[in-house]
Design a protein around this motif. Structure first.
Motif, short mmCIF file in Angstrom:
data_model
loop_
_atom_site.label_atom_id
_atom_site.label_comp_id
_atom_site.label_asym_id
_atom_site.label_seq_id
_atom_site.Cartn_x
_atom_site.Cartn_y
_atom_site.Cartn_z
N PRO A 72 18.66 -9.34 30.64
CA PRO A 72 19.37 -9.58 31.89
C PRO A 72 18.52 -9.27 33.11
CG PRO A 72 20.21 -7.62 30.76
CD PRO A 72 19.31 -8.34 29.80
N TRP A 73 17.59 -8.29 32.95
CA TRP A 73 16.70 -7.96 34.06
C TRP A 73 15.75 -9.11 34.33
CZ3 TRP A 73 18.42 -4.30 36.91
CH2 TRP A 73 19.13 -3.23 36.33
N SER A 74 15.29 -9.75 33.27
CA SER A 74 14.39 -10.90 33.44
C SER A 74 15.12 -12.05 34.13
CB SER A 74 13.86 -11.37 32.08
OG SER A 74 13.12 -10.35 31.45
N ASP A 75 16.39 -12.25 33.75
CA ASP A 75 17.18 -13.32 34.37
C ASP A 75 17.37 -13.04 35.86
OD1 ASP A 75 17.37 -14.48 31.91
OD2 ASP A 75 19.36 -13.68 31.46
N LEU A 76 17.65 -11.79 36.17
CA LEU A 76 17.84 -11.42 37.57
C LEU A 76 16.54 -11.58 38.36
CD1 LEU A 76 20.10 -8.24 37.26
CD2 LEU A 76 20.75 -10.44 38.23
N ALA A 78 14.15 -13.61 37.80
CA ALA A 78 13.84 -15.02 37.99
C ALA A 78 14.63 -15.62 39.16
CB ALA A 78 14.14 -15.80 36.71
N LYS A 79 15.79 -15.05 39.44
CA LYS A 79 16.64 -15.57 40.51
C LYS A 79 16.37 -14.88 41.85
CE LYS A 79 20.47 -16.41 37.28
NZ LYS A 79 21.86 -16.00 36.92
N ALA A 80 15.57 -13.83 41.81
CA ALA A 80 15.37 -13.03 43.02
C ALA A 80 14.60 -13.81 44.09
CB ALA A 80 14.61 -11.75 42.67
N GLU A 81 14.93 -13.51 45.32
CA GLU A 81 14.24 -14.10 46.45
C GLU A 81 13.64 -12.98 47.30
OE1 GLU A 81 16.92 -16.53 48.63
OE2 GLU A 81 17.28 -17.95 46.99
N SER A 82 12.53 -13.26 47.93
CA SER A 82 11.89 -12.25 48.76
C SER A 82 12.79 -11.91 49.94
CB SER A 82 10.55 -12.77 49.28
OG SER A 82 9.69 -13.08 48.21
N PRO A 83 12.83 -10.65 50.34
CA PRO A 83 13.63 -10.29 51.51
C PRO A 83 12.98 -10.85 52.77
CG PRO A 83 12.29 -8.44 50.79
CD PRO A 83 12.14 -9.49 49.74
N PRO A 84 13.75 -11.02 53.83
CA PRO A 84 13.17 -11.55 55.06
C PRO A 84 12.11 -10.60 55.60
CG PRO A 84 15.37 -10.69 55.45
CD PRO A 84 15.18 -10.72 53.97
N ALA A 85 10.98 -11.15 55.96
CA ALA A 85 9.88 -10.34 56.48
C ALA A 85 9.10 -11.16 57.48
CB ALA A 85 8.97 -9.87 55.34
#
Length: 262
Positions: A72-76, A78-85
């Protein structure tokens, strides 16, 4: 109660603490230890959070069980997006560099900003056996990292005409030396009442299967600083967060001692 009876009583207490989490081996050398060594080991064992150990062990075992499946951590991840910077050229966010600087200046002038400086590391990789903050970096001035960063903070305070509290996180390896050094240097001009030192906690090491807490020696657990992730709990425990709240601080500037460009 005799000293011998007290030692036996301590042993039974320690055993009762360790048995439910299967760590009785930490007392394997008890009979060989001096009174001082027993006191040291007992203090370290007393600091073990049994509930935390069970939680971390359970999480590790769950991860191991899922290793052959889609984690489940790998799935999460893969869906993660970089925070605004904001990038150096100003891109990456919906606001401009000018508006960001104006907002920062507004918060500074309102006294809403405090600074956290993490300085728990030794200068080992620099060939320096003292806390990293004492490393002399100035090529001509020979100013240390602490001096460079604290004088920069002093300049910001002067520029905006405001008090900016400083919270320095040390580790057990650097705490005493850092306190003495900054006291001797009078915090490089910063008001002492605005400067606070708090020490991060230590964490016990475990074997690769997360079954046994490791001993470094017969009278000591294998301990290490709990890392930057333990900063918040240490800040709270030391009363620094309460101090910041009382001062009206709403935002922290977080920096590391080995970055002289802060």
């Amino acid at each position: 109660m005799s000293k011998e009876d007290a030692i036996q009583f301590d042993y039974r207490q320690l055993l009762e603490k360790l048995q439910p989490i299967g760590q009785e081996h930490l007392l394997a050398y008890w009979d060989q230890l001096s009174t001082a060594s027993r006191a040291q080991l007992a203090a370290q064992i007393d600091q073990i959070d049994s509930e935390l150990f069970r939680d971390l062990q359970s999480e590790f075992q769950q991860q191991q069980a899922n290793a052959s499946d889609s984690s489940p951590w790998s799935d999460l991840a893969a869906k993660a997006e970089s925070p605004p910077a904001m990038r150096l050229d100003g891109s990456g966010v919906s606001f401009s560099i000018e508006s960001a600087r104006a907002k920062g200046a507004e918060m500074l002038r309102a006294g809403q900003v405090g600074m956290i400086l993490v300085a728990g590391g030794l200068g080992t990789r620099l060939g320096f056996d003292q806390p990293k903050g004492l490393f002399p970096l100035g090529p001509l001035s020979n100013r240390t990292l602490f001096q460079i960063l604290l004088e920069q903070l002093l300049a910001v305070r002067t520029r905006y005409g405001v008090s900016i509290p400083l919270y320095v996180m040390t580790s057990p390896a650097t705490d005493a030396v850092t306190r003495d050094y900054l006291s001797e240097q009078r915090w490089f001009g910063l008001p002492a009442e605005d400067c606070h030192i708090f020490c991060q906690a230590t964490m016990w090491a475990v074997d690769e299967r997360f079954e046994r807490i490791l001993l470094e020696s017969s009278d000591s657990l294998f301990l290490g600083p709990d890392g930057h992730g333990g900063m918040l709990s240490a800040l709270v425990k030391a009363g620094c967060l309460a101090d910041a709240q009382q001062r009206g601080v709403q935002h922290f500037f977080y920096g590391q001692i080995d970055n002289p460009l802060l």
